[in-house]
Scaffold this motif. Structure first.
Motif, PDB file in Angstrom:
ATOM      1  N   GLY A 118      -2.915   8.063  -8.356  1.00 52.30           N
ATOM      2  CA  GLY A 118      -1.611   7.853  -7.461  1.00 52.30           C
ATOM      3  C   GLY A 118      -0.508   6.986  -8.030  1.00 52.30           C
ATOM      4  O   GLY A 118      -1.171   6.118  -9.006  1.00 52.30           O
ATOM      5  N   LEU A 119       0.389   7.066  -7.556  1.00 46.33           N
ATOM      6  CA  LEU A 119       1.463   6.003  -8.032  1.00 46.33           C
ATOM      7  C   LEU A 119       1.914   5.301  -6.930  1.00 46.33           C
ATOM      8  O   LEU A 119       2.282   5.701  -5.788  1.00 46.33           O
ATOM      9  CB  LEU A 119       2.828   6.744  -8.431  1.00 46.33           C
ATOM     10  N   PHE A 120       1.714   3.925  -6.912  1.00 42.99           N
ATOM     11  CA  PHE A 120       1.970   2.965  -5.760  1.00 42.99           C
ATOM     12  C   PHE A 120       2.966   1.992  -6.174  1.00 42.99           C
ATOM     13  O   PHE A 120       3.138   1.284  -7.227  1.00 42.99           O
ATOM     14  CB  PHE A 120       0.502   2.179  -5.657  1.00 42.99           C
ATOM     15  N   THR A 121       4.042   2.018  -4.979  1.00 47.06           N
ATOM     16  CA  THR A 121       4.758   1.004  -5.082  1.00 47.06           C
ATOM     17  C   THR A 121       4.866  -0.116  -4.064  1.00 47.06           C
ATOM     18  O   THR A 121       4.635   0.100  -2.973  1.00 47.06           O
ATOM     19  CB  THR A 121       6.264   1.737  -4.745  1.00 47.06           C
ATOM     20  N   LEU A 122       4.526  -1.422  -4.803  1.00 46.30           N
ATOM     21  CA  LEU A 122       4.213  -2.609  -4.191  1.00 46.30           C
ATOM     22  C   LEU A 122       5.427  -3.409  -3.809  1.00 46.30           C
ATOM     23  O   LEU A 122       6.259  -4.022  -4.876  1.00 46.30           O
ATOM     24  CB  LEU A 122       3.259  -3.533  -4.709  1.00 46.30           C
ATOM     25  N   PRO A 123       5.646  -3.900  -2.535  1.00 48.47           N
ATOM     26  CA  PRO A 123       6.750  -4.943  -2.460  1.00 48.47           C
ATOM     27  C   PRO A 123       6.307  -6.214  -2.806  1.00 48.47           C
ATOM     28  O   PRO A 123       5.134  -6.584  -3.069  1.00 48.47           O
ATOM     29  CB  PRO A 123       6.858  -5.003  -0.839  1.00 48.47           C
ATOM     30  N   LYS A 164       2.676  -0.830   7.596  1.00 51.30           N
ATOM     31  CA  LYS A 164       3.755  -1.541   7.821  1.00 51.30           C
ATOM     32  C   LYS A 164       4.026  -2.622   6.745  1.00 51.30           C
ATOM     33  O   LYS A 164       5.025  -3.295   6.495  1.00 51.30           O
ATOM     34  CB  LYS A 164       3.585  -2.598   9.338  1.00 51.30           C
ATOM     35  N   SER A 165       2.901  -2.959   5.784  1.00 51.55           N
ATOM     36  CA  SER A 165       2.873  -3.776   4.698  1.00 51.55           C
ATOM     37  C   SER A 165       4.107  -3.250   3.830  1.00 51.55           C
ATOM     38  O   SER A 165       4.664  -4.124   3.087  1.00 51.55           O
ATOM     39  CB  SER A 165       1.748  -3.881   3.882  1.00 51.55           C
ATOM     40  N   GLY A 166       4.520  -2.053   3.840  1.00 52.64           N
ATOM     41  CA  GLY A 166       5.537  -1.645   2.668  1.00 52.64           C
ATOM     42  C   GLY A 166       4.989  -0.860   1.498  1.00 52.64           C
ATOM     43  O   GLY A 166       5.712  -0.467   0.814  1.00 52.64           O
ATOM     44  N   ILE A 167       3.743  -0.617   1.348  1.00 50.34           N
ATOM     45  CA  ILE A 167       3.185   0.029   0.086  1.00 50.34           C
ATOM     46  C   ILE A 167       3.520   1.421   0.188  1.00 50.34           C
ATOM     47  O   ILE A 167       3.242   1.941   1.450  1.00 50.34           O
ATOM     48  CB  ILE A 167       1.738  -0.427   0.221  1.00 50.34           C
ATOM     49  N   LYS A 168       4.001   2.060  -0.905  1.00 56.28           N
ATOM     50  CA  LYS A 168       4.212   3.385  -0.806  1.00 56.28           C
ATOM     51  C   LYS A 168       2.897   3.901  -1.871  1.00 56.28           C
ATOM     52  O   LYS A 168       3.050   3.596  -2.829  1.00 56.28           O
ATOM     53  CB  LYS A 168       5.691   3.831  -1.239  1.00 56.28           C
ATOM     54  N   LYS A 169       2.634   5.334  -1.392  1.00 65.57           N
ATOM     55  CA  LYS A 169       1.774   6.072  -2.264  1.00 65.57           C
ATOM     56  C   LYS A 169       2.363   7.548  -2.572  1.00 65.57           C
ATOM     57  O   LYS A 169       2.819   8.124  -1.669  1.00 65.57           O
ATOM     58  CB  LYS A 169       0.287   5.889  -1.732  1.00 65.57           C
TER      59      LYS A 169
END
Length: 596
Positions: free
Chosen positions: A115-120, A42-47
């Motif tokens: 991995g590629l991580f997208t952080l809010p 729910k934190s919004g991190i995408k992997k």
């Protein structure tokens, strides 16, 4: 743009490799496929998985990891890269060394994974951003390769002993307090001074005895065979505020010194307290084969050397050209300590068994093959189990074989009972009843015979329990009988005895009344009924005394009346006791040998 960034650390694998990655489970979702992207929480991190890792383990917060990474904005602007510096970054996870989102991203990764991580923004650089490089409230991306990590454990849970696992051990077992361990270590102070070091072959000791400082047994009990670790030990788990003077090859240590210890658990020998009171202790030197142990009734073949504590050998079997010893466990064919120990062993197992006199030869002097065993001697047996032949299990037998085996066991139990060996007799009865417990598979005639045998074994087992003062056990066995035969007089009698011994006088009274309905002239039940009445009267007298004390403030007349009643009651009780003694002389002992 994203594809270009991905090649900064590793190329995306081809379509043929886009299968599921075994072992990775994120919030109960299926494992990610290479090239697939998913929001982790729910934190919004995408992997997005770019390259699969090895194994199934992932680091935890507190562990020390080494990573390569490239940090970019969504438009592809690079703001940081370990690749450009050609130097991976060590990070202590959860210690604020990187942005929070990167900590939580890395703990989803396996060794070697990319991995590629997208952080809010709230898990990246927030509303402040980072100077002119990262604008406020920016979504950022990190392409991360987990090169390796070291598991870090707070062993003492107060940061007093921190363990860094440098090389993982084998299996899942860890030593216990009684076990003997073989370790290698190097103990160093913060200034690099070597305080102590084991020889190349290591050093053995029992965990419960400790070694050098309190940290050793605490840390060793968390280690597996072959594990190598670095310990950081605070003074309270080292040598406290007193320090240590130089002795036995250990350098002097100043008060309040912090220690760094390189520790390896080479191996350990499990030590088992077989009797629970350290009177028969087994140290396993070599594990046996499979899962079958030489439990009661198994035929075993063993070799051994038997010594006194001073090393004098008094007996040998199965070595130096001598024949091995063959016996049946739990049949008193060898001393109790050896019998109990071998019954826990598997084929091929080797062990050292230390036996207290209570389970050895007791207080007697005994002449053995090679020496005399003095009275009250502790014995040491080096034992190897050469073969184990277990009995057939009930499911391997025909119905007639089960009934015959149950009958044989019952007869063996009867003989043991007559010889006063109630515990062993009880085991025989239990075993006999087990052979015929599945009576629903018997035919009508066989079922009737099996049920009679079972009831007889339960009754006899209850008699053993009474002799051993196991009154709850007797109640349980008699209740089994009464579930089948609700008016079985022997079951009612023995259960009433057990109820009386557990002070459950009401239940005892109910059983006695029920039995007398069936057999009103039974002298034994009349006797036990009088005994019960005596106990009830004693209980009433205690209650009467309690109430008299509670109401002592009442009038003198009331007190006089109470005393008169007590005198009359005592006279009646004396008459009952005299009658009871006469009856006891006439009636045979109710716990004579059990049913035939």
């Amino acid at each position: 743009m994203k594809a270009e960034k991905a090649t900064n650390v590793s190329d995306i694998e081809g379509e043929d490799d886009l299968d599921e990655e075994p072992g990775e489970v994120i919030e109960s979702a299926p494992p990610l496929k290479v090239g697939e992207e998913r929001q982790l929480s729910k934190s919004g991190i995408k992997k997005r998985l770019l390259k699969r890792g090895q194994g199934w383990e992932t680091p935890e917060l507190g562990d020390e990891v080494i990573v390569h990474y490239v940090g970019t904005l969504l438009d592809g602007t690079k703001f940081d890269s370990t690749i450009d510096k050609d130097e991976p970054l060590p990070i202590k996870l959860g210690k604020g060394q990187v942005v929070t989102g990167l900590d939580h991203a890395i703990i989803t990764m396996k060794k070697g994974e990319t991995g590629l991580f997208t952080l809010p923004p709230e898990l990246g650089y927030g509303a402040a951003g980072r100077g002119d490089i990262i604008p406020p409230d920016s979504v950022v991306q990190f392409e991360v390769e987990l090169v390796s990590w070291i598991t870090v454990v707070d062993v003492s849970r107060d940061s007093g002993i921190i363990k860094k696992i440098m090389e993982k051990g084998e299996g899942t077992e860890t030593p216990g307090d009684l076990d003997e361990v073989l370790v290698k270590y190097r103990m160093v102070l913060d200034d690099g001074t070597i305080v102590a070091e084991t020889p190349e072959e290591g050093i053995e000791f029992y965990v419960k005895d400790g070694h050098l400082c309190p940290a050793f047994p605490i840390a060793i009990k968390t280690m597996k065979r072959g594990e190598k670790a670095k310990l950081i030990v605070q003074p309270q788990y080292a040598f406290r505020e007193e320090g240590r003077d130089a002795s036995d090859g250990v350098q002097s240590i100043l008060p309040s010194s912090l220690l760094n210890i390189d520790l390896e658990l080479v191996s350990f020998k499990p030590v088992i307290d077989i009797t629970g009171d350290s009177k028969v202790v087994k140290k396993i030197c070599k594990e046996g084969e499979g899962a079958v142990v030489a439990n009661e009734g198994a035929t075993v073949s063993i070799s051994y050397i038997a010594r006194l504590e001073d090393g004098i050998v008094f007996e040998k079997k199965g070595i130096d050209g001598l024949l091995p010893l063959e016996f049946i466990t739990d049949e008193e064919q060898v001393i109790a300590g050896l019998d109990r120990a071998v019954a826990t062993m598997k084929k091929g197992e080797r062990a050292v068994v230390v036996i207290h006199p209570d389970f050895g030869f007791g207080s007697s002097e005994v002449r053995q093959d090679l020496a005399v065993v003095p009275p009250s001697s502790n014995l040491v047996y080096e034992v190897e189990v050469l073969d184990v032949i277990t009995e057939k299990a009930p499911w391997e037998m025909s119905n007639s074989q089960k009934i015959e085996e149950a009958r044989r066991r019952k007869e063996e139990g009867n003989l043991l009972f007559k010889n006063g060996k109630y515990q062993r007799a009880g085991k025989k009865y239990d075993k006999a009843a087990d052979y015929i417990s599945d009576d629903e598979f018997f035919g009508d005639d066989e079922q009737k015979l099996a049920k009679q045998l079972q009831v007889s074994c339960w009754l006899n087992g209850a008699a053993c329990s009474l002799k051993l003062n196991d009154f709850q056990g007797a109640i349980k066995l008699c209740s089994k009988v009464l579930d089948v035969e609700c008016y079985n007089v022997k079951a009612l009698y023995r259960r009433a005895q057990a109820f009386m011994e557990t002070a459950d006088l009401l239940c005892a009274e109910l059983d006695i009344k029920k039995a007398l309905e069936t057999d009103p002239h039974n002298r034994e039940f009349k006797l036990i009924q009088k005994n019960l009445k005596q106990r009830q009267d004693e209980c009433n007298k205690r209650d009467s005394k309690l109430y008299i004390n509670m109401f002592a403030h009442m009038t003198r007349d009331t007190t006089v009346v109470t005393k008169k009643l007590k005198v009359e009651k005592a006279q009646d009780d004396q008459k009952d006791e005299e009658a009871l003694a006469i009856e006891e002389e006439k009636v045979a002992d109710s716990s004579a040998p059990p049913d035939g």
